[in-house]
Design an enzyme around this catalytic site. Structure first.
Site, PDB file in Angstrom:
ATOM      1  N   TYR A  10       1.059  -1.139   0.077  1.00 52.89           N
ATOM      2  CA  TYR A  10       0.106   0.044   0.116  1.00 52.89           C
ATOM      3  C   TYR A  10       0.806   1.250  -0.004  1.00 52.89           C
ATOM      4  CZ  TYR A  10      -4.239  -2.566   0.553  1.00 52.89           C
ATOM      5  OH  TYR A  10      -5.247  -3.376   0.019  1.00 52.89           O
ATOM      6  N   GLY A  12       4.566   1.004  -0.637  1.00 52.13           N
ATOM      7  CA  GLY A  12       5.769   1.255  -1.807  1.00 52.13           C
ATOM      8  C   GLY A  12       5.159   1.276  -3.222  1.00 52.13           C
ATOM      9  N   THR A  87       5.885  -4.058   8.779  1.00 54.23           N
ATOM     10  CA  THR A  87       6.444  -4.033  10.015  1.00 54.23           C
ATOM     11  C   THR A  87       5.273  -4.469  11.049  1.00 54.23           C
ATOM     12  OG1 THR A  87       6.232  -1.707  10.294  1.00 54.23           O
ATOM     13  CG2 THR A  87       8.403  -2.667   9.445  1.00 54.23           C
ATOM     14  N   SER A 126       9.510   2.217   5.667  1.00 56.97           N
ATOM     15  CA  SER A 126       8.559   1.363   6.358  1.00 56.97           C
ATOM     16  C   SER A 126       8.532   2.343   7.830  1.00 56.97           C
ATOM     17  CB  SER A 126       9.155  -0.099   6.819  1.00 56.97           C
ATOM     18  OG  SER A 126       9.128  -0.882   5.779  1.00 56.97           O
ATOM     19  N   ASN A 219       1.024   9.297  14.180  1.00 56.67           N
ATOM     20  CA  ASN A 219       0.038   8.268  14.227  1.00 56.67           C
ATOM     21  C   ASN A 219      -0.563   8.148  15.560  1.00 56.67           C
ATOM     22  OD1 ASN A 219      -0.238   7.519  11.738  1.00 56.67           O
ATOM     23  ND2 ASN A 219       0.978   5.686  11.638  1.00 56.67           N
ATOM     24  N   ALA A 220       0.126   8.130  17.081  1.00 58.55           N
ATOM     25  CA  ALA A 220      -0.224   8.162  18.000  1.00 58.55           C
ATOM     26  C   ALA A 220      -1.350   9.275  18.535  1.00 58.55           C
ATOM     27  CB  ALA A 220       0.749   8.290  19.053  1.00 58.55           C
ATOM     28  N   CYS A 271      -1.955   0.928  10.549  1.00 55.36           N
ATOM     29  CA  CYS A 271      -1.060   1.474  11.361  1.00 55.36           C
ATOM     30  C   CYS A 271      -1.320   1.895  12.566  1.00 55.36           C
ATOM     31  CB  CYS A 271      -0.699   2.642  10.383  1.00 55.36           C
ATOM     32  SG  CYS A 271      -0.016   2.326   9.025  1.00 55.36           S
ATOM     33  N   PHE A 333     -11.640  -0.683   5.992  1.00 58.75           N
ATOM     34  CA  PHE A 333     -11.375   0.095   7.440  1.00 58.75           C
ATOM     35  C   PHE A 333     -11.761   1.449   7.385  1.00 58.75           C
ATOM     36  CE2 PHE A 333      -7.159   1.211   5.891  1.00 58.75           C
ATOM     37  CZ  PHE A 333      -6.840   2.535   6.424  1.00 58.75           C
TER      38      PHE A 333
HETATM   39  N1  LIG Z   1      -0.556   1.508   4.683  1.00 53.65           N
HETATM   40  C1  LIG Z   1      -0.407   2.627   5.165  1.00 53.65           C
HETATM   41  O1  LIG Z   1      -1.211   3.467   5.024  1.00 53.65           O
HETATM   42  C2  LIG Z   1       0.943   3.095   5.719  1.00 53.65           C
HETATM   43  C3  LIG Z   1       1.066   4.573   5.780  1.00 53.65           C
HETATM   44  C4  LIG Z   1       2.327   4.801   6.276  1.00 53.65           C
HETATM   45  C5  LIG Z   1       3.407   3.979   6.566  1.00 53.65           C
HETATM   46  N2  LIG Z   1       3.286   2.704   6.267  1.00 53.65           N
HETATM   47  C6  LIG Z   1       4.275   1.797   6.784  1.00 53.65           C
HETATM   48  O2  LIG Z   1       4.797   1.139   5.458  1.00 53.65           O
HETATM   49  C7  LIG Z   1       5.213  -0.085   5.604  1.00 53.65           C
HETATM   50  C8  LIG Z   1       4.688  -0.813   4.698  1.00 53.65           C
HETATM   51  O3  LIG Z   1       3.230  -0.743   4.859  1.00 53.65           O
HETATM   52  P1  LIG Z   1       2.315  -1.329   3.657  1.00 53.65           P
HETATM   53  O4  LIG Z   1       0.718  -1.246   4.143  1.00 53.65           O
HETATM   54  O5  LIG Z   1       2.669  -0.865   2.064  1.00 53.65           O
HETATM   55  O6  LIG Z   1       2.688  -3.064   3.789  1.00 53.65           O
HETATM   56  P2  LIG Z   1       2.067  -4.250   2.776  1.00 53.65           P
HETATM   57  O7  LIG Z   1       1.971  -5.353   3.733  1.00 53.65           O
HETATM   58  O8  LIG Z   1       1.067  -3.789   1.919  1.00 53.65           O
HETATM   59  O9  LIG Z   1       3.386  -4.362   1.900  1.00 53.65           O
HETATM   60  C9  LIG Z   1       4.515  -4.618   2.269  1.00 53.65           C
HETATM   61  C10 LIG Z   1       5.233  -5.756   0.996  1.00 53.65           C
HETATM   62  O10 LIG Z   1       6.671  -5.814   1.358  1.00 53.65           O
HETATM   63  C11 LIG Z   1       6.991  -7.277   0.781  1.00 53.65           C
HETATM   64  N3  LIG Z   1       8.090  -7.961   1.091  1.00 53.65           N
HETATM   65  C12 LIG Z   1       8.486  -8.337   2.504  1.00 53.65           C
HETATM   66  N4  LIG Z   1       9.683  -8.764   2.400  1.00 53.65           N
HETATM   67  C13 LIG Z   1      10.111  -8.106   1.465  1.00 53.65           C
HETATM   68  C14 LIG Z   1      11.876  -8.463   1.091  1.00 53.65           C
HETATM   69  N5  LIG Z   1      12.588  -8.930   1.697  1.00 53.65           N
HETATM   70  N6  LIG Z   1      11.915  -8.090  -0.347  1.00 53.65           N
HETATM   71  C15 LIG Z   1      10.914  -7.402  -0.987  1.00 53.65           C
HETATM   72  N7  LIG Z   1       9.448  -7.489  -0.590  1.00 53.65           N
HETATM   73  C16 LIG Z   1       9.288  -7.730   0.452  1.00 53.65           C
HETATM   74  C17 LIG Z   1       5.554  -7.932   1.155  1.00 53.65           C
HETATM   75  O11 LIG Z   1       5.327  -9.272   0.309  1.00 53.65           O
HETATM   76  C18 LIG Z   1       4.604  -7.063   0.799  1.00 53.65           C
HETATM   77  O12 LIG Z   1       3.912  -7.108  -0.386  1.00 53.65           O
HETATM   78  C19 LIG Z   1       4.725  -0.377   7.134  1.00 53.65           C
HETATM   79  O13 LIG Z   1       6.159  -0.238   7.879  1.00 53.65           O
HETATM   80  C20 LIG Z   1       3.841   0.453   7.678  1.00 53.65           C
HETATM   81  O14 LIG Z   1       3.785   0.601   8.769  1.00 53.65           O
HETATM   82  C21 LIG Z   1       1.964   2.228   6.017  1.00 53.65           C
END
Ligand SMILES: NC(=O)c1ccc[n+]([C@@H]2O[C@H](COP(=O)([O-])OP(=O)(O)OC[C@H]3O[C@@H](n4cnc5c(N)ncnc54)[C@H](O)[C@@H]3O)[C@@H](O)[C@H]2O)c1
Length: 458
Positions: A10, A12, A87, A126, A219-220, A271, A333
């Site tokens: 979400y 990346g 994470t 992350s 976030n908190a 999060c 959500f």
């Molecule tokens: N979702 C949100 O709104 C949001 C907002 C801000 C920050 N974050 C933070 O960003 C981070 C990622 O969140 P997300 O929602 O994108 O998670 P997500 O679970 O949607 O995506 C993470 C991806 O990483 C991949 N992955 C794991 N290990 C890997 C590796 N070694 N090499 C390559 N790919 C790998 C997984 O297969 C997965 O597709 C988290 O730390 C989260 O707290 C999320």
């Protein structure tokens, strides 16, 4: 310049799509170990639903934006490597239930260390605990033959549902780096990438620890506002005050501000809960149990609010919902996303099923398999049904519960739906989005969050 991003989730996917669109001279490769996810990024049906995302991806995909499973190849050729892997909260071992599980971050760092040659900038995208950059440095330097690394912290502040707007025009971009000459140079390299479209005064640079901690604290604070107004919603229901009127009155105070004061069935998303728990774990670790307890209460109020919502349904339906049909409108959500992580709908559906109700769920973007998995895990329960429209869910139900604020729920054919339901017919609006006066005039008994319940007009 070559940029790659480990993790096509979400964060990346959307972030890299924006960088590629704004920096046509930079080649951006998003890699993931999950083949199915990458295949979807290369298809017409992206794995992430966000308004505007598809258009931005199409603009650059195949030109300077690539989605691939070749993690090693991307690491080798890139100058800047974003780490945007998950994470989640640790499930077992020391810190279980609170600390961040850094296994994906660590394994990404080890892979980078093994493969990298020459100078690389590693960007923590992350959300991670304070001092993770230090751990990454240690892993990278201890395991690399010829790589030279600078680790930066660049937390992401986008909100799902408005991710593309947030990336296009963020309130700020935060970059933390080492306070050395090499550190400052690395920070400047990343500043130059964002400066393609973001005014320089919005790009904040800090030391590494401030940047890492700011993300958890942001976030908190946001979650705290929701739990604060949700706690007041219970008091409003008890006293006859109206939580929307209270939120409006206090929000007009410029010291408080109007945002994030919308009472609801409870916050969800991947999060808020995990980042607060992570913050409380850090506080405990640093010998600050009072601070940990303060922030933990934000999560506790949220859990209470979700269960309070179902308890109200049971109470109003004459203390039993066994065998009664409840329509659940919305499962994501929040609106405009297909993400269901930590959605309040999970707890509500589980509570309703535990009371013996028949639960009919409809969500415009979440597939049936995911709803079933979130609520039941590997179990089966024939009382859970997932249907293809809001009207189908509501037809013949004893009560309607709105759990996600999808716009399409605002103007359903309520009169027709009312006719099909056993009487009295109930609506529990967990998002306060429905036209309550209209519902009352149709004959519904309406139970919004934080407002006195209201029976039919007349
Ligand atoms: N979702 C949100 O709104 C949001 C907002 C801000 C920050 N974050 C933070 O960003 C981070 C990622 O969140 P997300 O929602 O994108 O998670 P997500 O679970 O949607 O995506 C993470 C991806 O990483 C991949 N992955 C794991 N290990 C890997 C590796 N070694 N090499 C390559 N790919 C790998 C997984 O297969 C997965 O597709 C988290 O730390 C989260 O707290 C999320």
């Amino acid at each position: 310049m070559n940029i790659c991003c480990l993790g096509a989730g979400y964060v990346g996917g959307p972030t890299m799509a924006m960088i590629a669109a704004k920096c046509p001279e930079i080649t951006v490769t998003v890699v993931d170990t999950n083949e199915e996810r990458i295949a979807k990024w290369n298809s017409e049906e992206l794995p992430v639903y966000e308004p505007g995302l598809y258009e931005i991806v199409c603009q650059s995909r195949g030109k300077n934006l690539f989605f691939s499973t070749d993690v090693d190849g991307a690491i080798r050729k890139s100058d800047i490597i974003f780490v945007s892997v998950g994470t989640p909260t640790k499930k077992q071992g020391v810190g279980a239930g609170r600390a961040a599980d850094l296994r994906y971050v660590e394994s990404a760092a080890r892979r980078i260390a093994e493969l990298a040659e020459g100078p690389k900038i590693i960007v923590e995208k992350s959300t991670i605990p304070v001092k993770t950059a230090e751990a990454l440095h240690t892993i990278l330097r201890a395991n690399s033959k010829s790589g030279q690394f600078q680790v930066l912290s660049n937390p992401e502040f986008l909100a799902e549902g408005t991710a593309m707007e947030d990336l296009q025009d963020p309130d700020r971009v935060l970059i933390g780096g080492e306070e050395t000459e090499a550190g400052r140079k690395a920070v400047q390299t990343l500043v130059d990438v964002y400066a393609h479209w973001i005014p320089r005064e919005k790009i904040i640079t800090t030391n590494l620890w401030s940047s890492e901690l700011s993300k958890l604290v942001a976030n908190a604070f946001l979650a705290q506002r929701i739990s604060s107004i949700n706690s007041i919603s219970a008091l409003c229901e008890a006293t006859g005050a109206d939580v929307d009127e209270v939120a409006n009155a206090i929000g007009k105070d410029s010291r408080i501000g109007s945002k994030f004061l919308k009472a609801s069935v409870g916050f969800g998303g991947s999060c808020f809960q995990k980042d607060i728990l992570n913050l409380t774990y850090l506080c405990q670790h640093f010998g600050l149990p009072e601070v940990a307890a303060y922030w933990e209460s934000v999560v506790r109020i949220n859990d209470w609010q979700k269960h309070r919502f179902t308890a109200r349904i049971v109470k109003e339906l004459f203390n039993t919902i066994t065998g009664k049909r409840i329509a659940v409108l919305g499962f994501a959500f929040k609106k405009d996303t297909n993400d269901t992580r930590e959605t309040a709908a999970i707890a509500v559906c589980q509570d309703l099923l535990a009371e013996g109700a028949e639960v009919l769920v409809y969500d415009p973007k979440v597939p049936e398999s995911l709803i079933r998995f979130d609520v039941l895990g590997s179990e089966t329960n024939e009382n859970l049904k997932v249907v293809g429209s809001a009207e189908e869910a509501c037809r013949g139900a004893h009560a309607i519960a709105v759990l996600t604020e999808w716009d399409e729920f605002k103007d359903l054919p309520f009169a027709e739906i009312y006719e099909s339901m056993p009487k009295p017919a109930f609506v529990f609006d967990g998002r306060n989005i429905l036209p309550h006066a209209k519902l009352r005039s149709v004959g519904f008994r309406v139970f919004p969050i934080g407002k006195a319940s209201t029976g039919p007009v007349g």
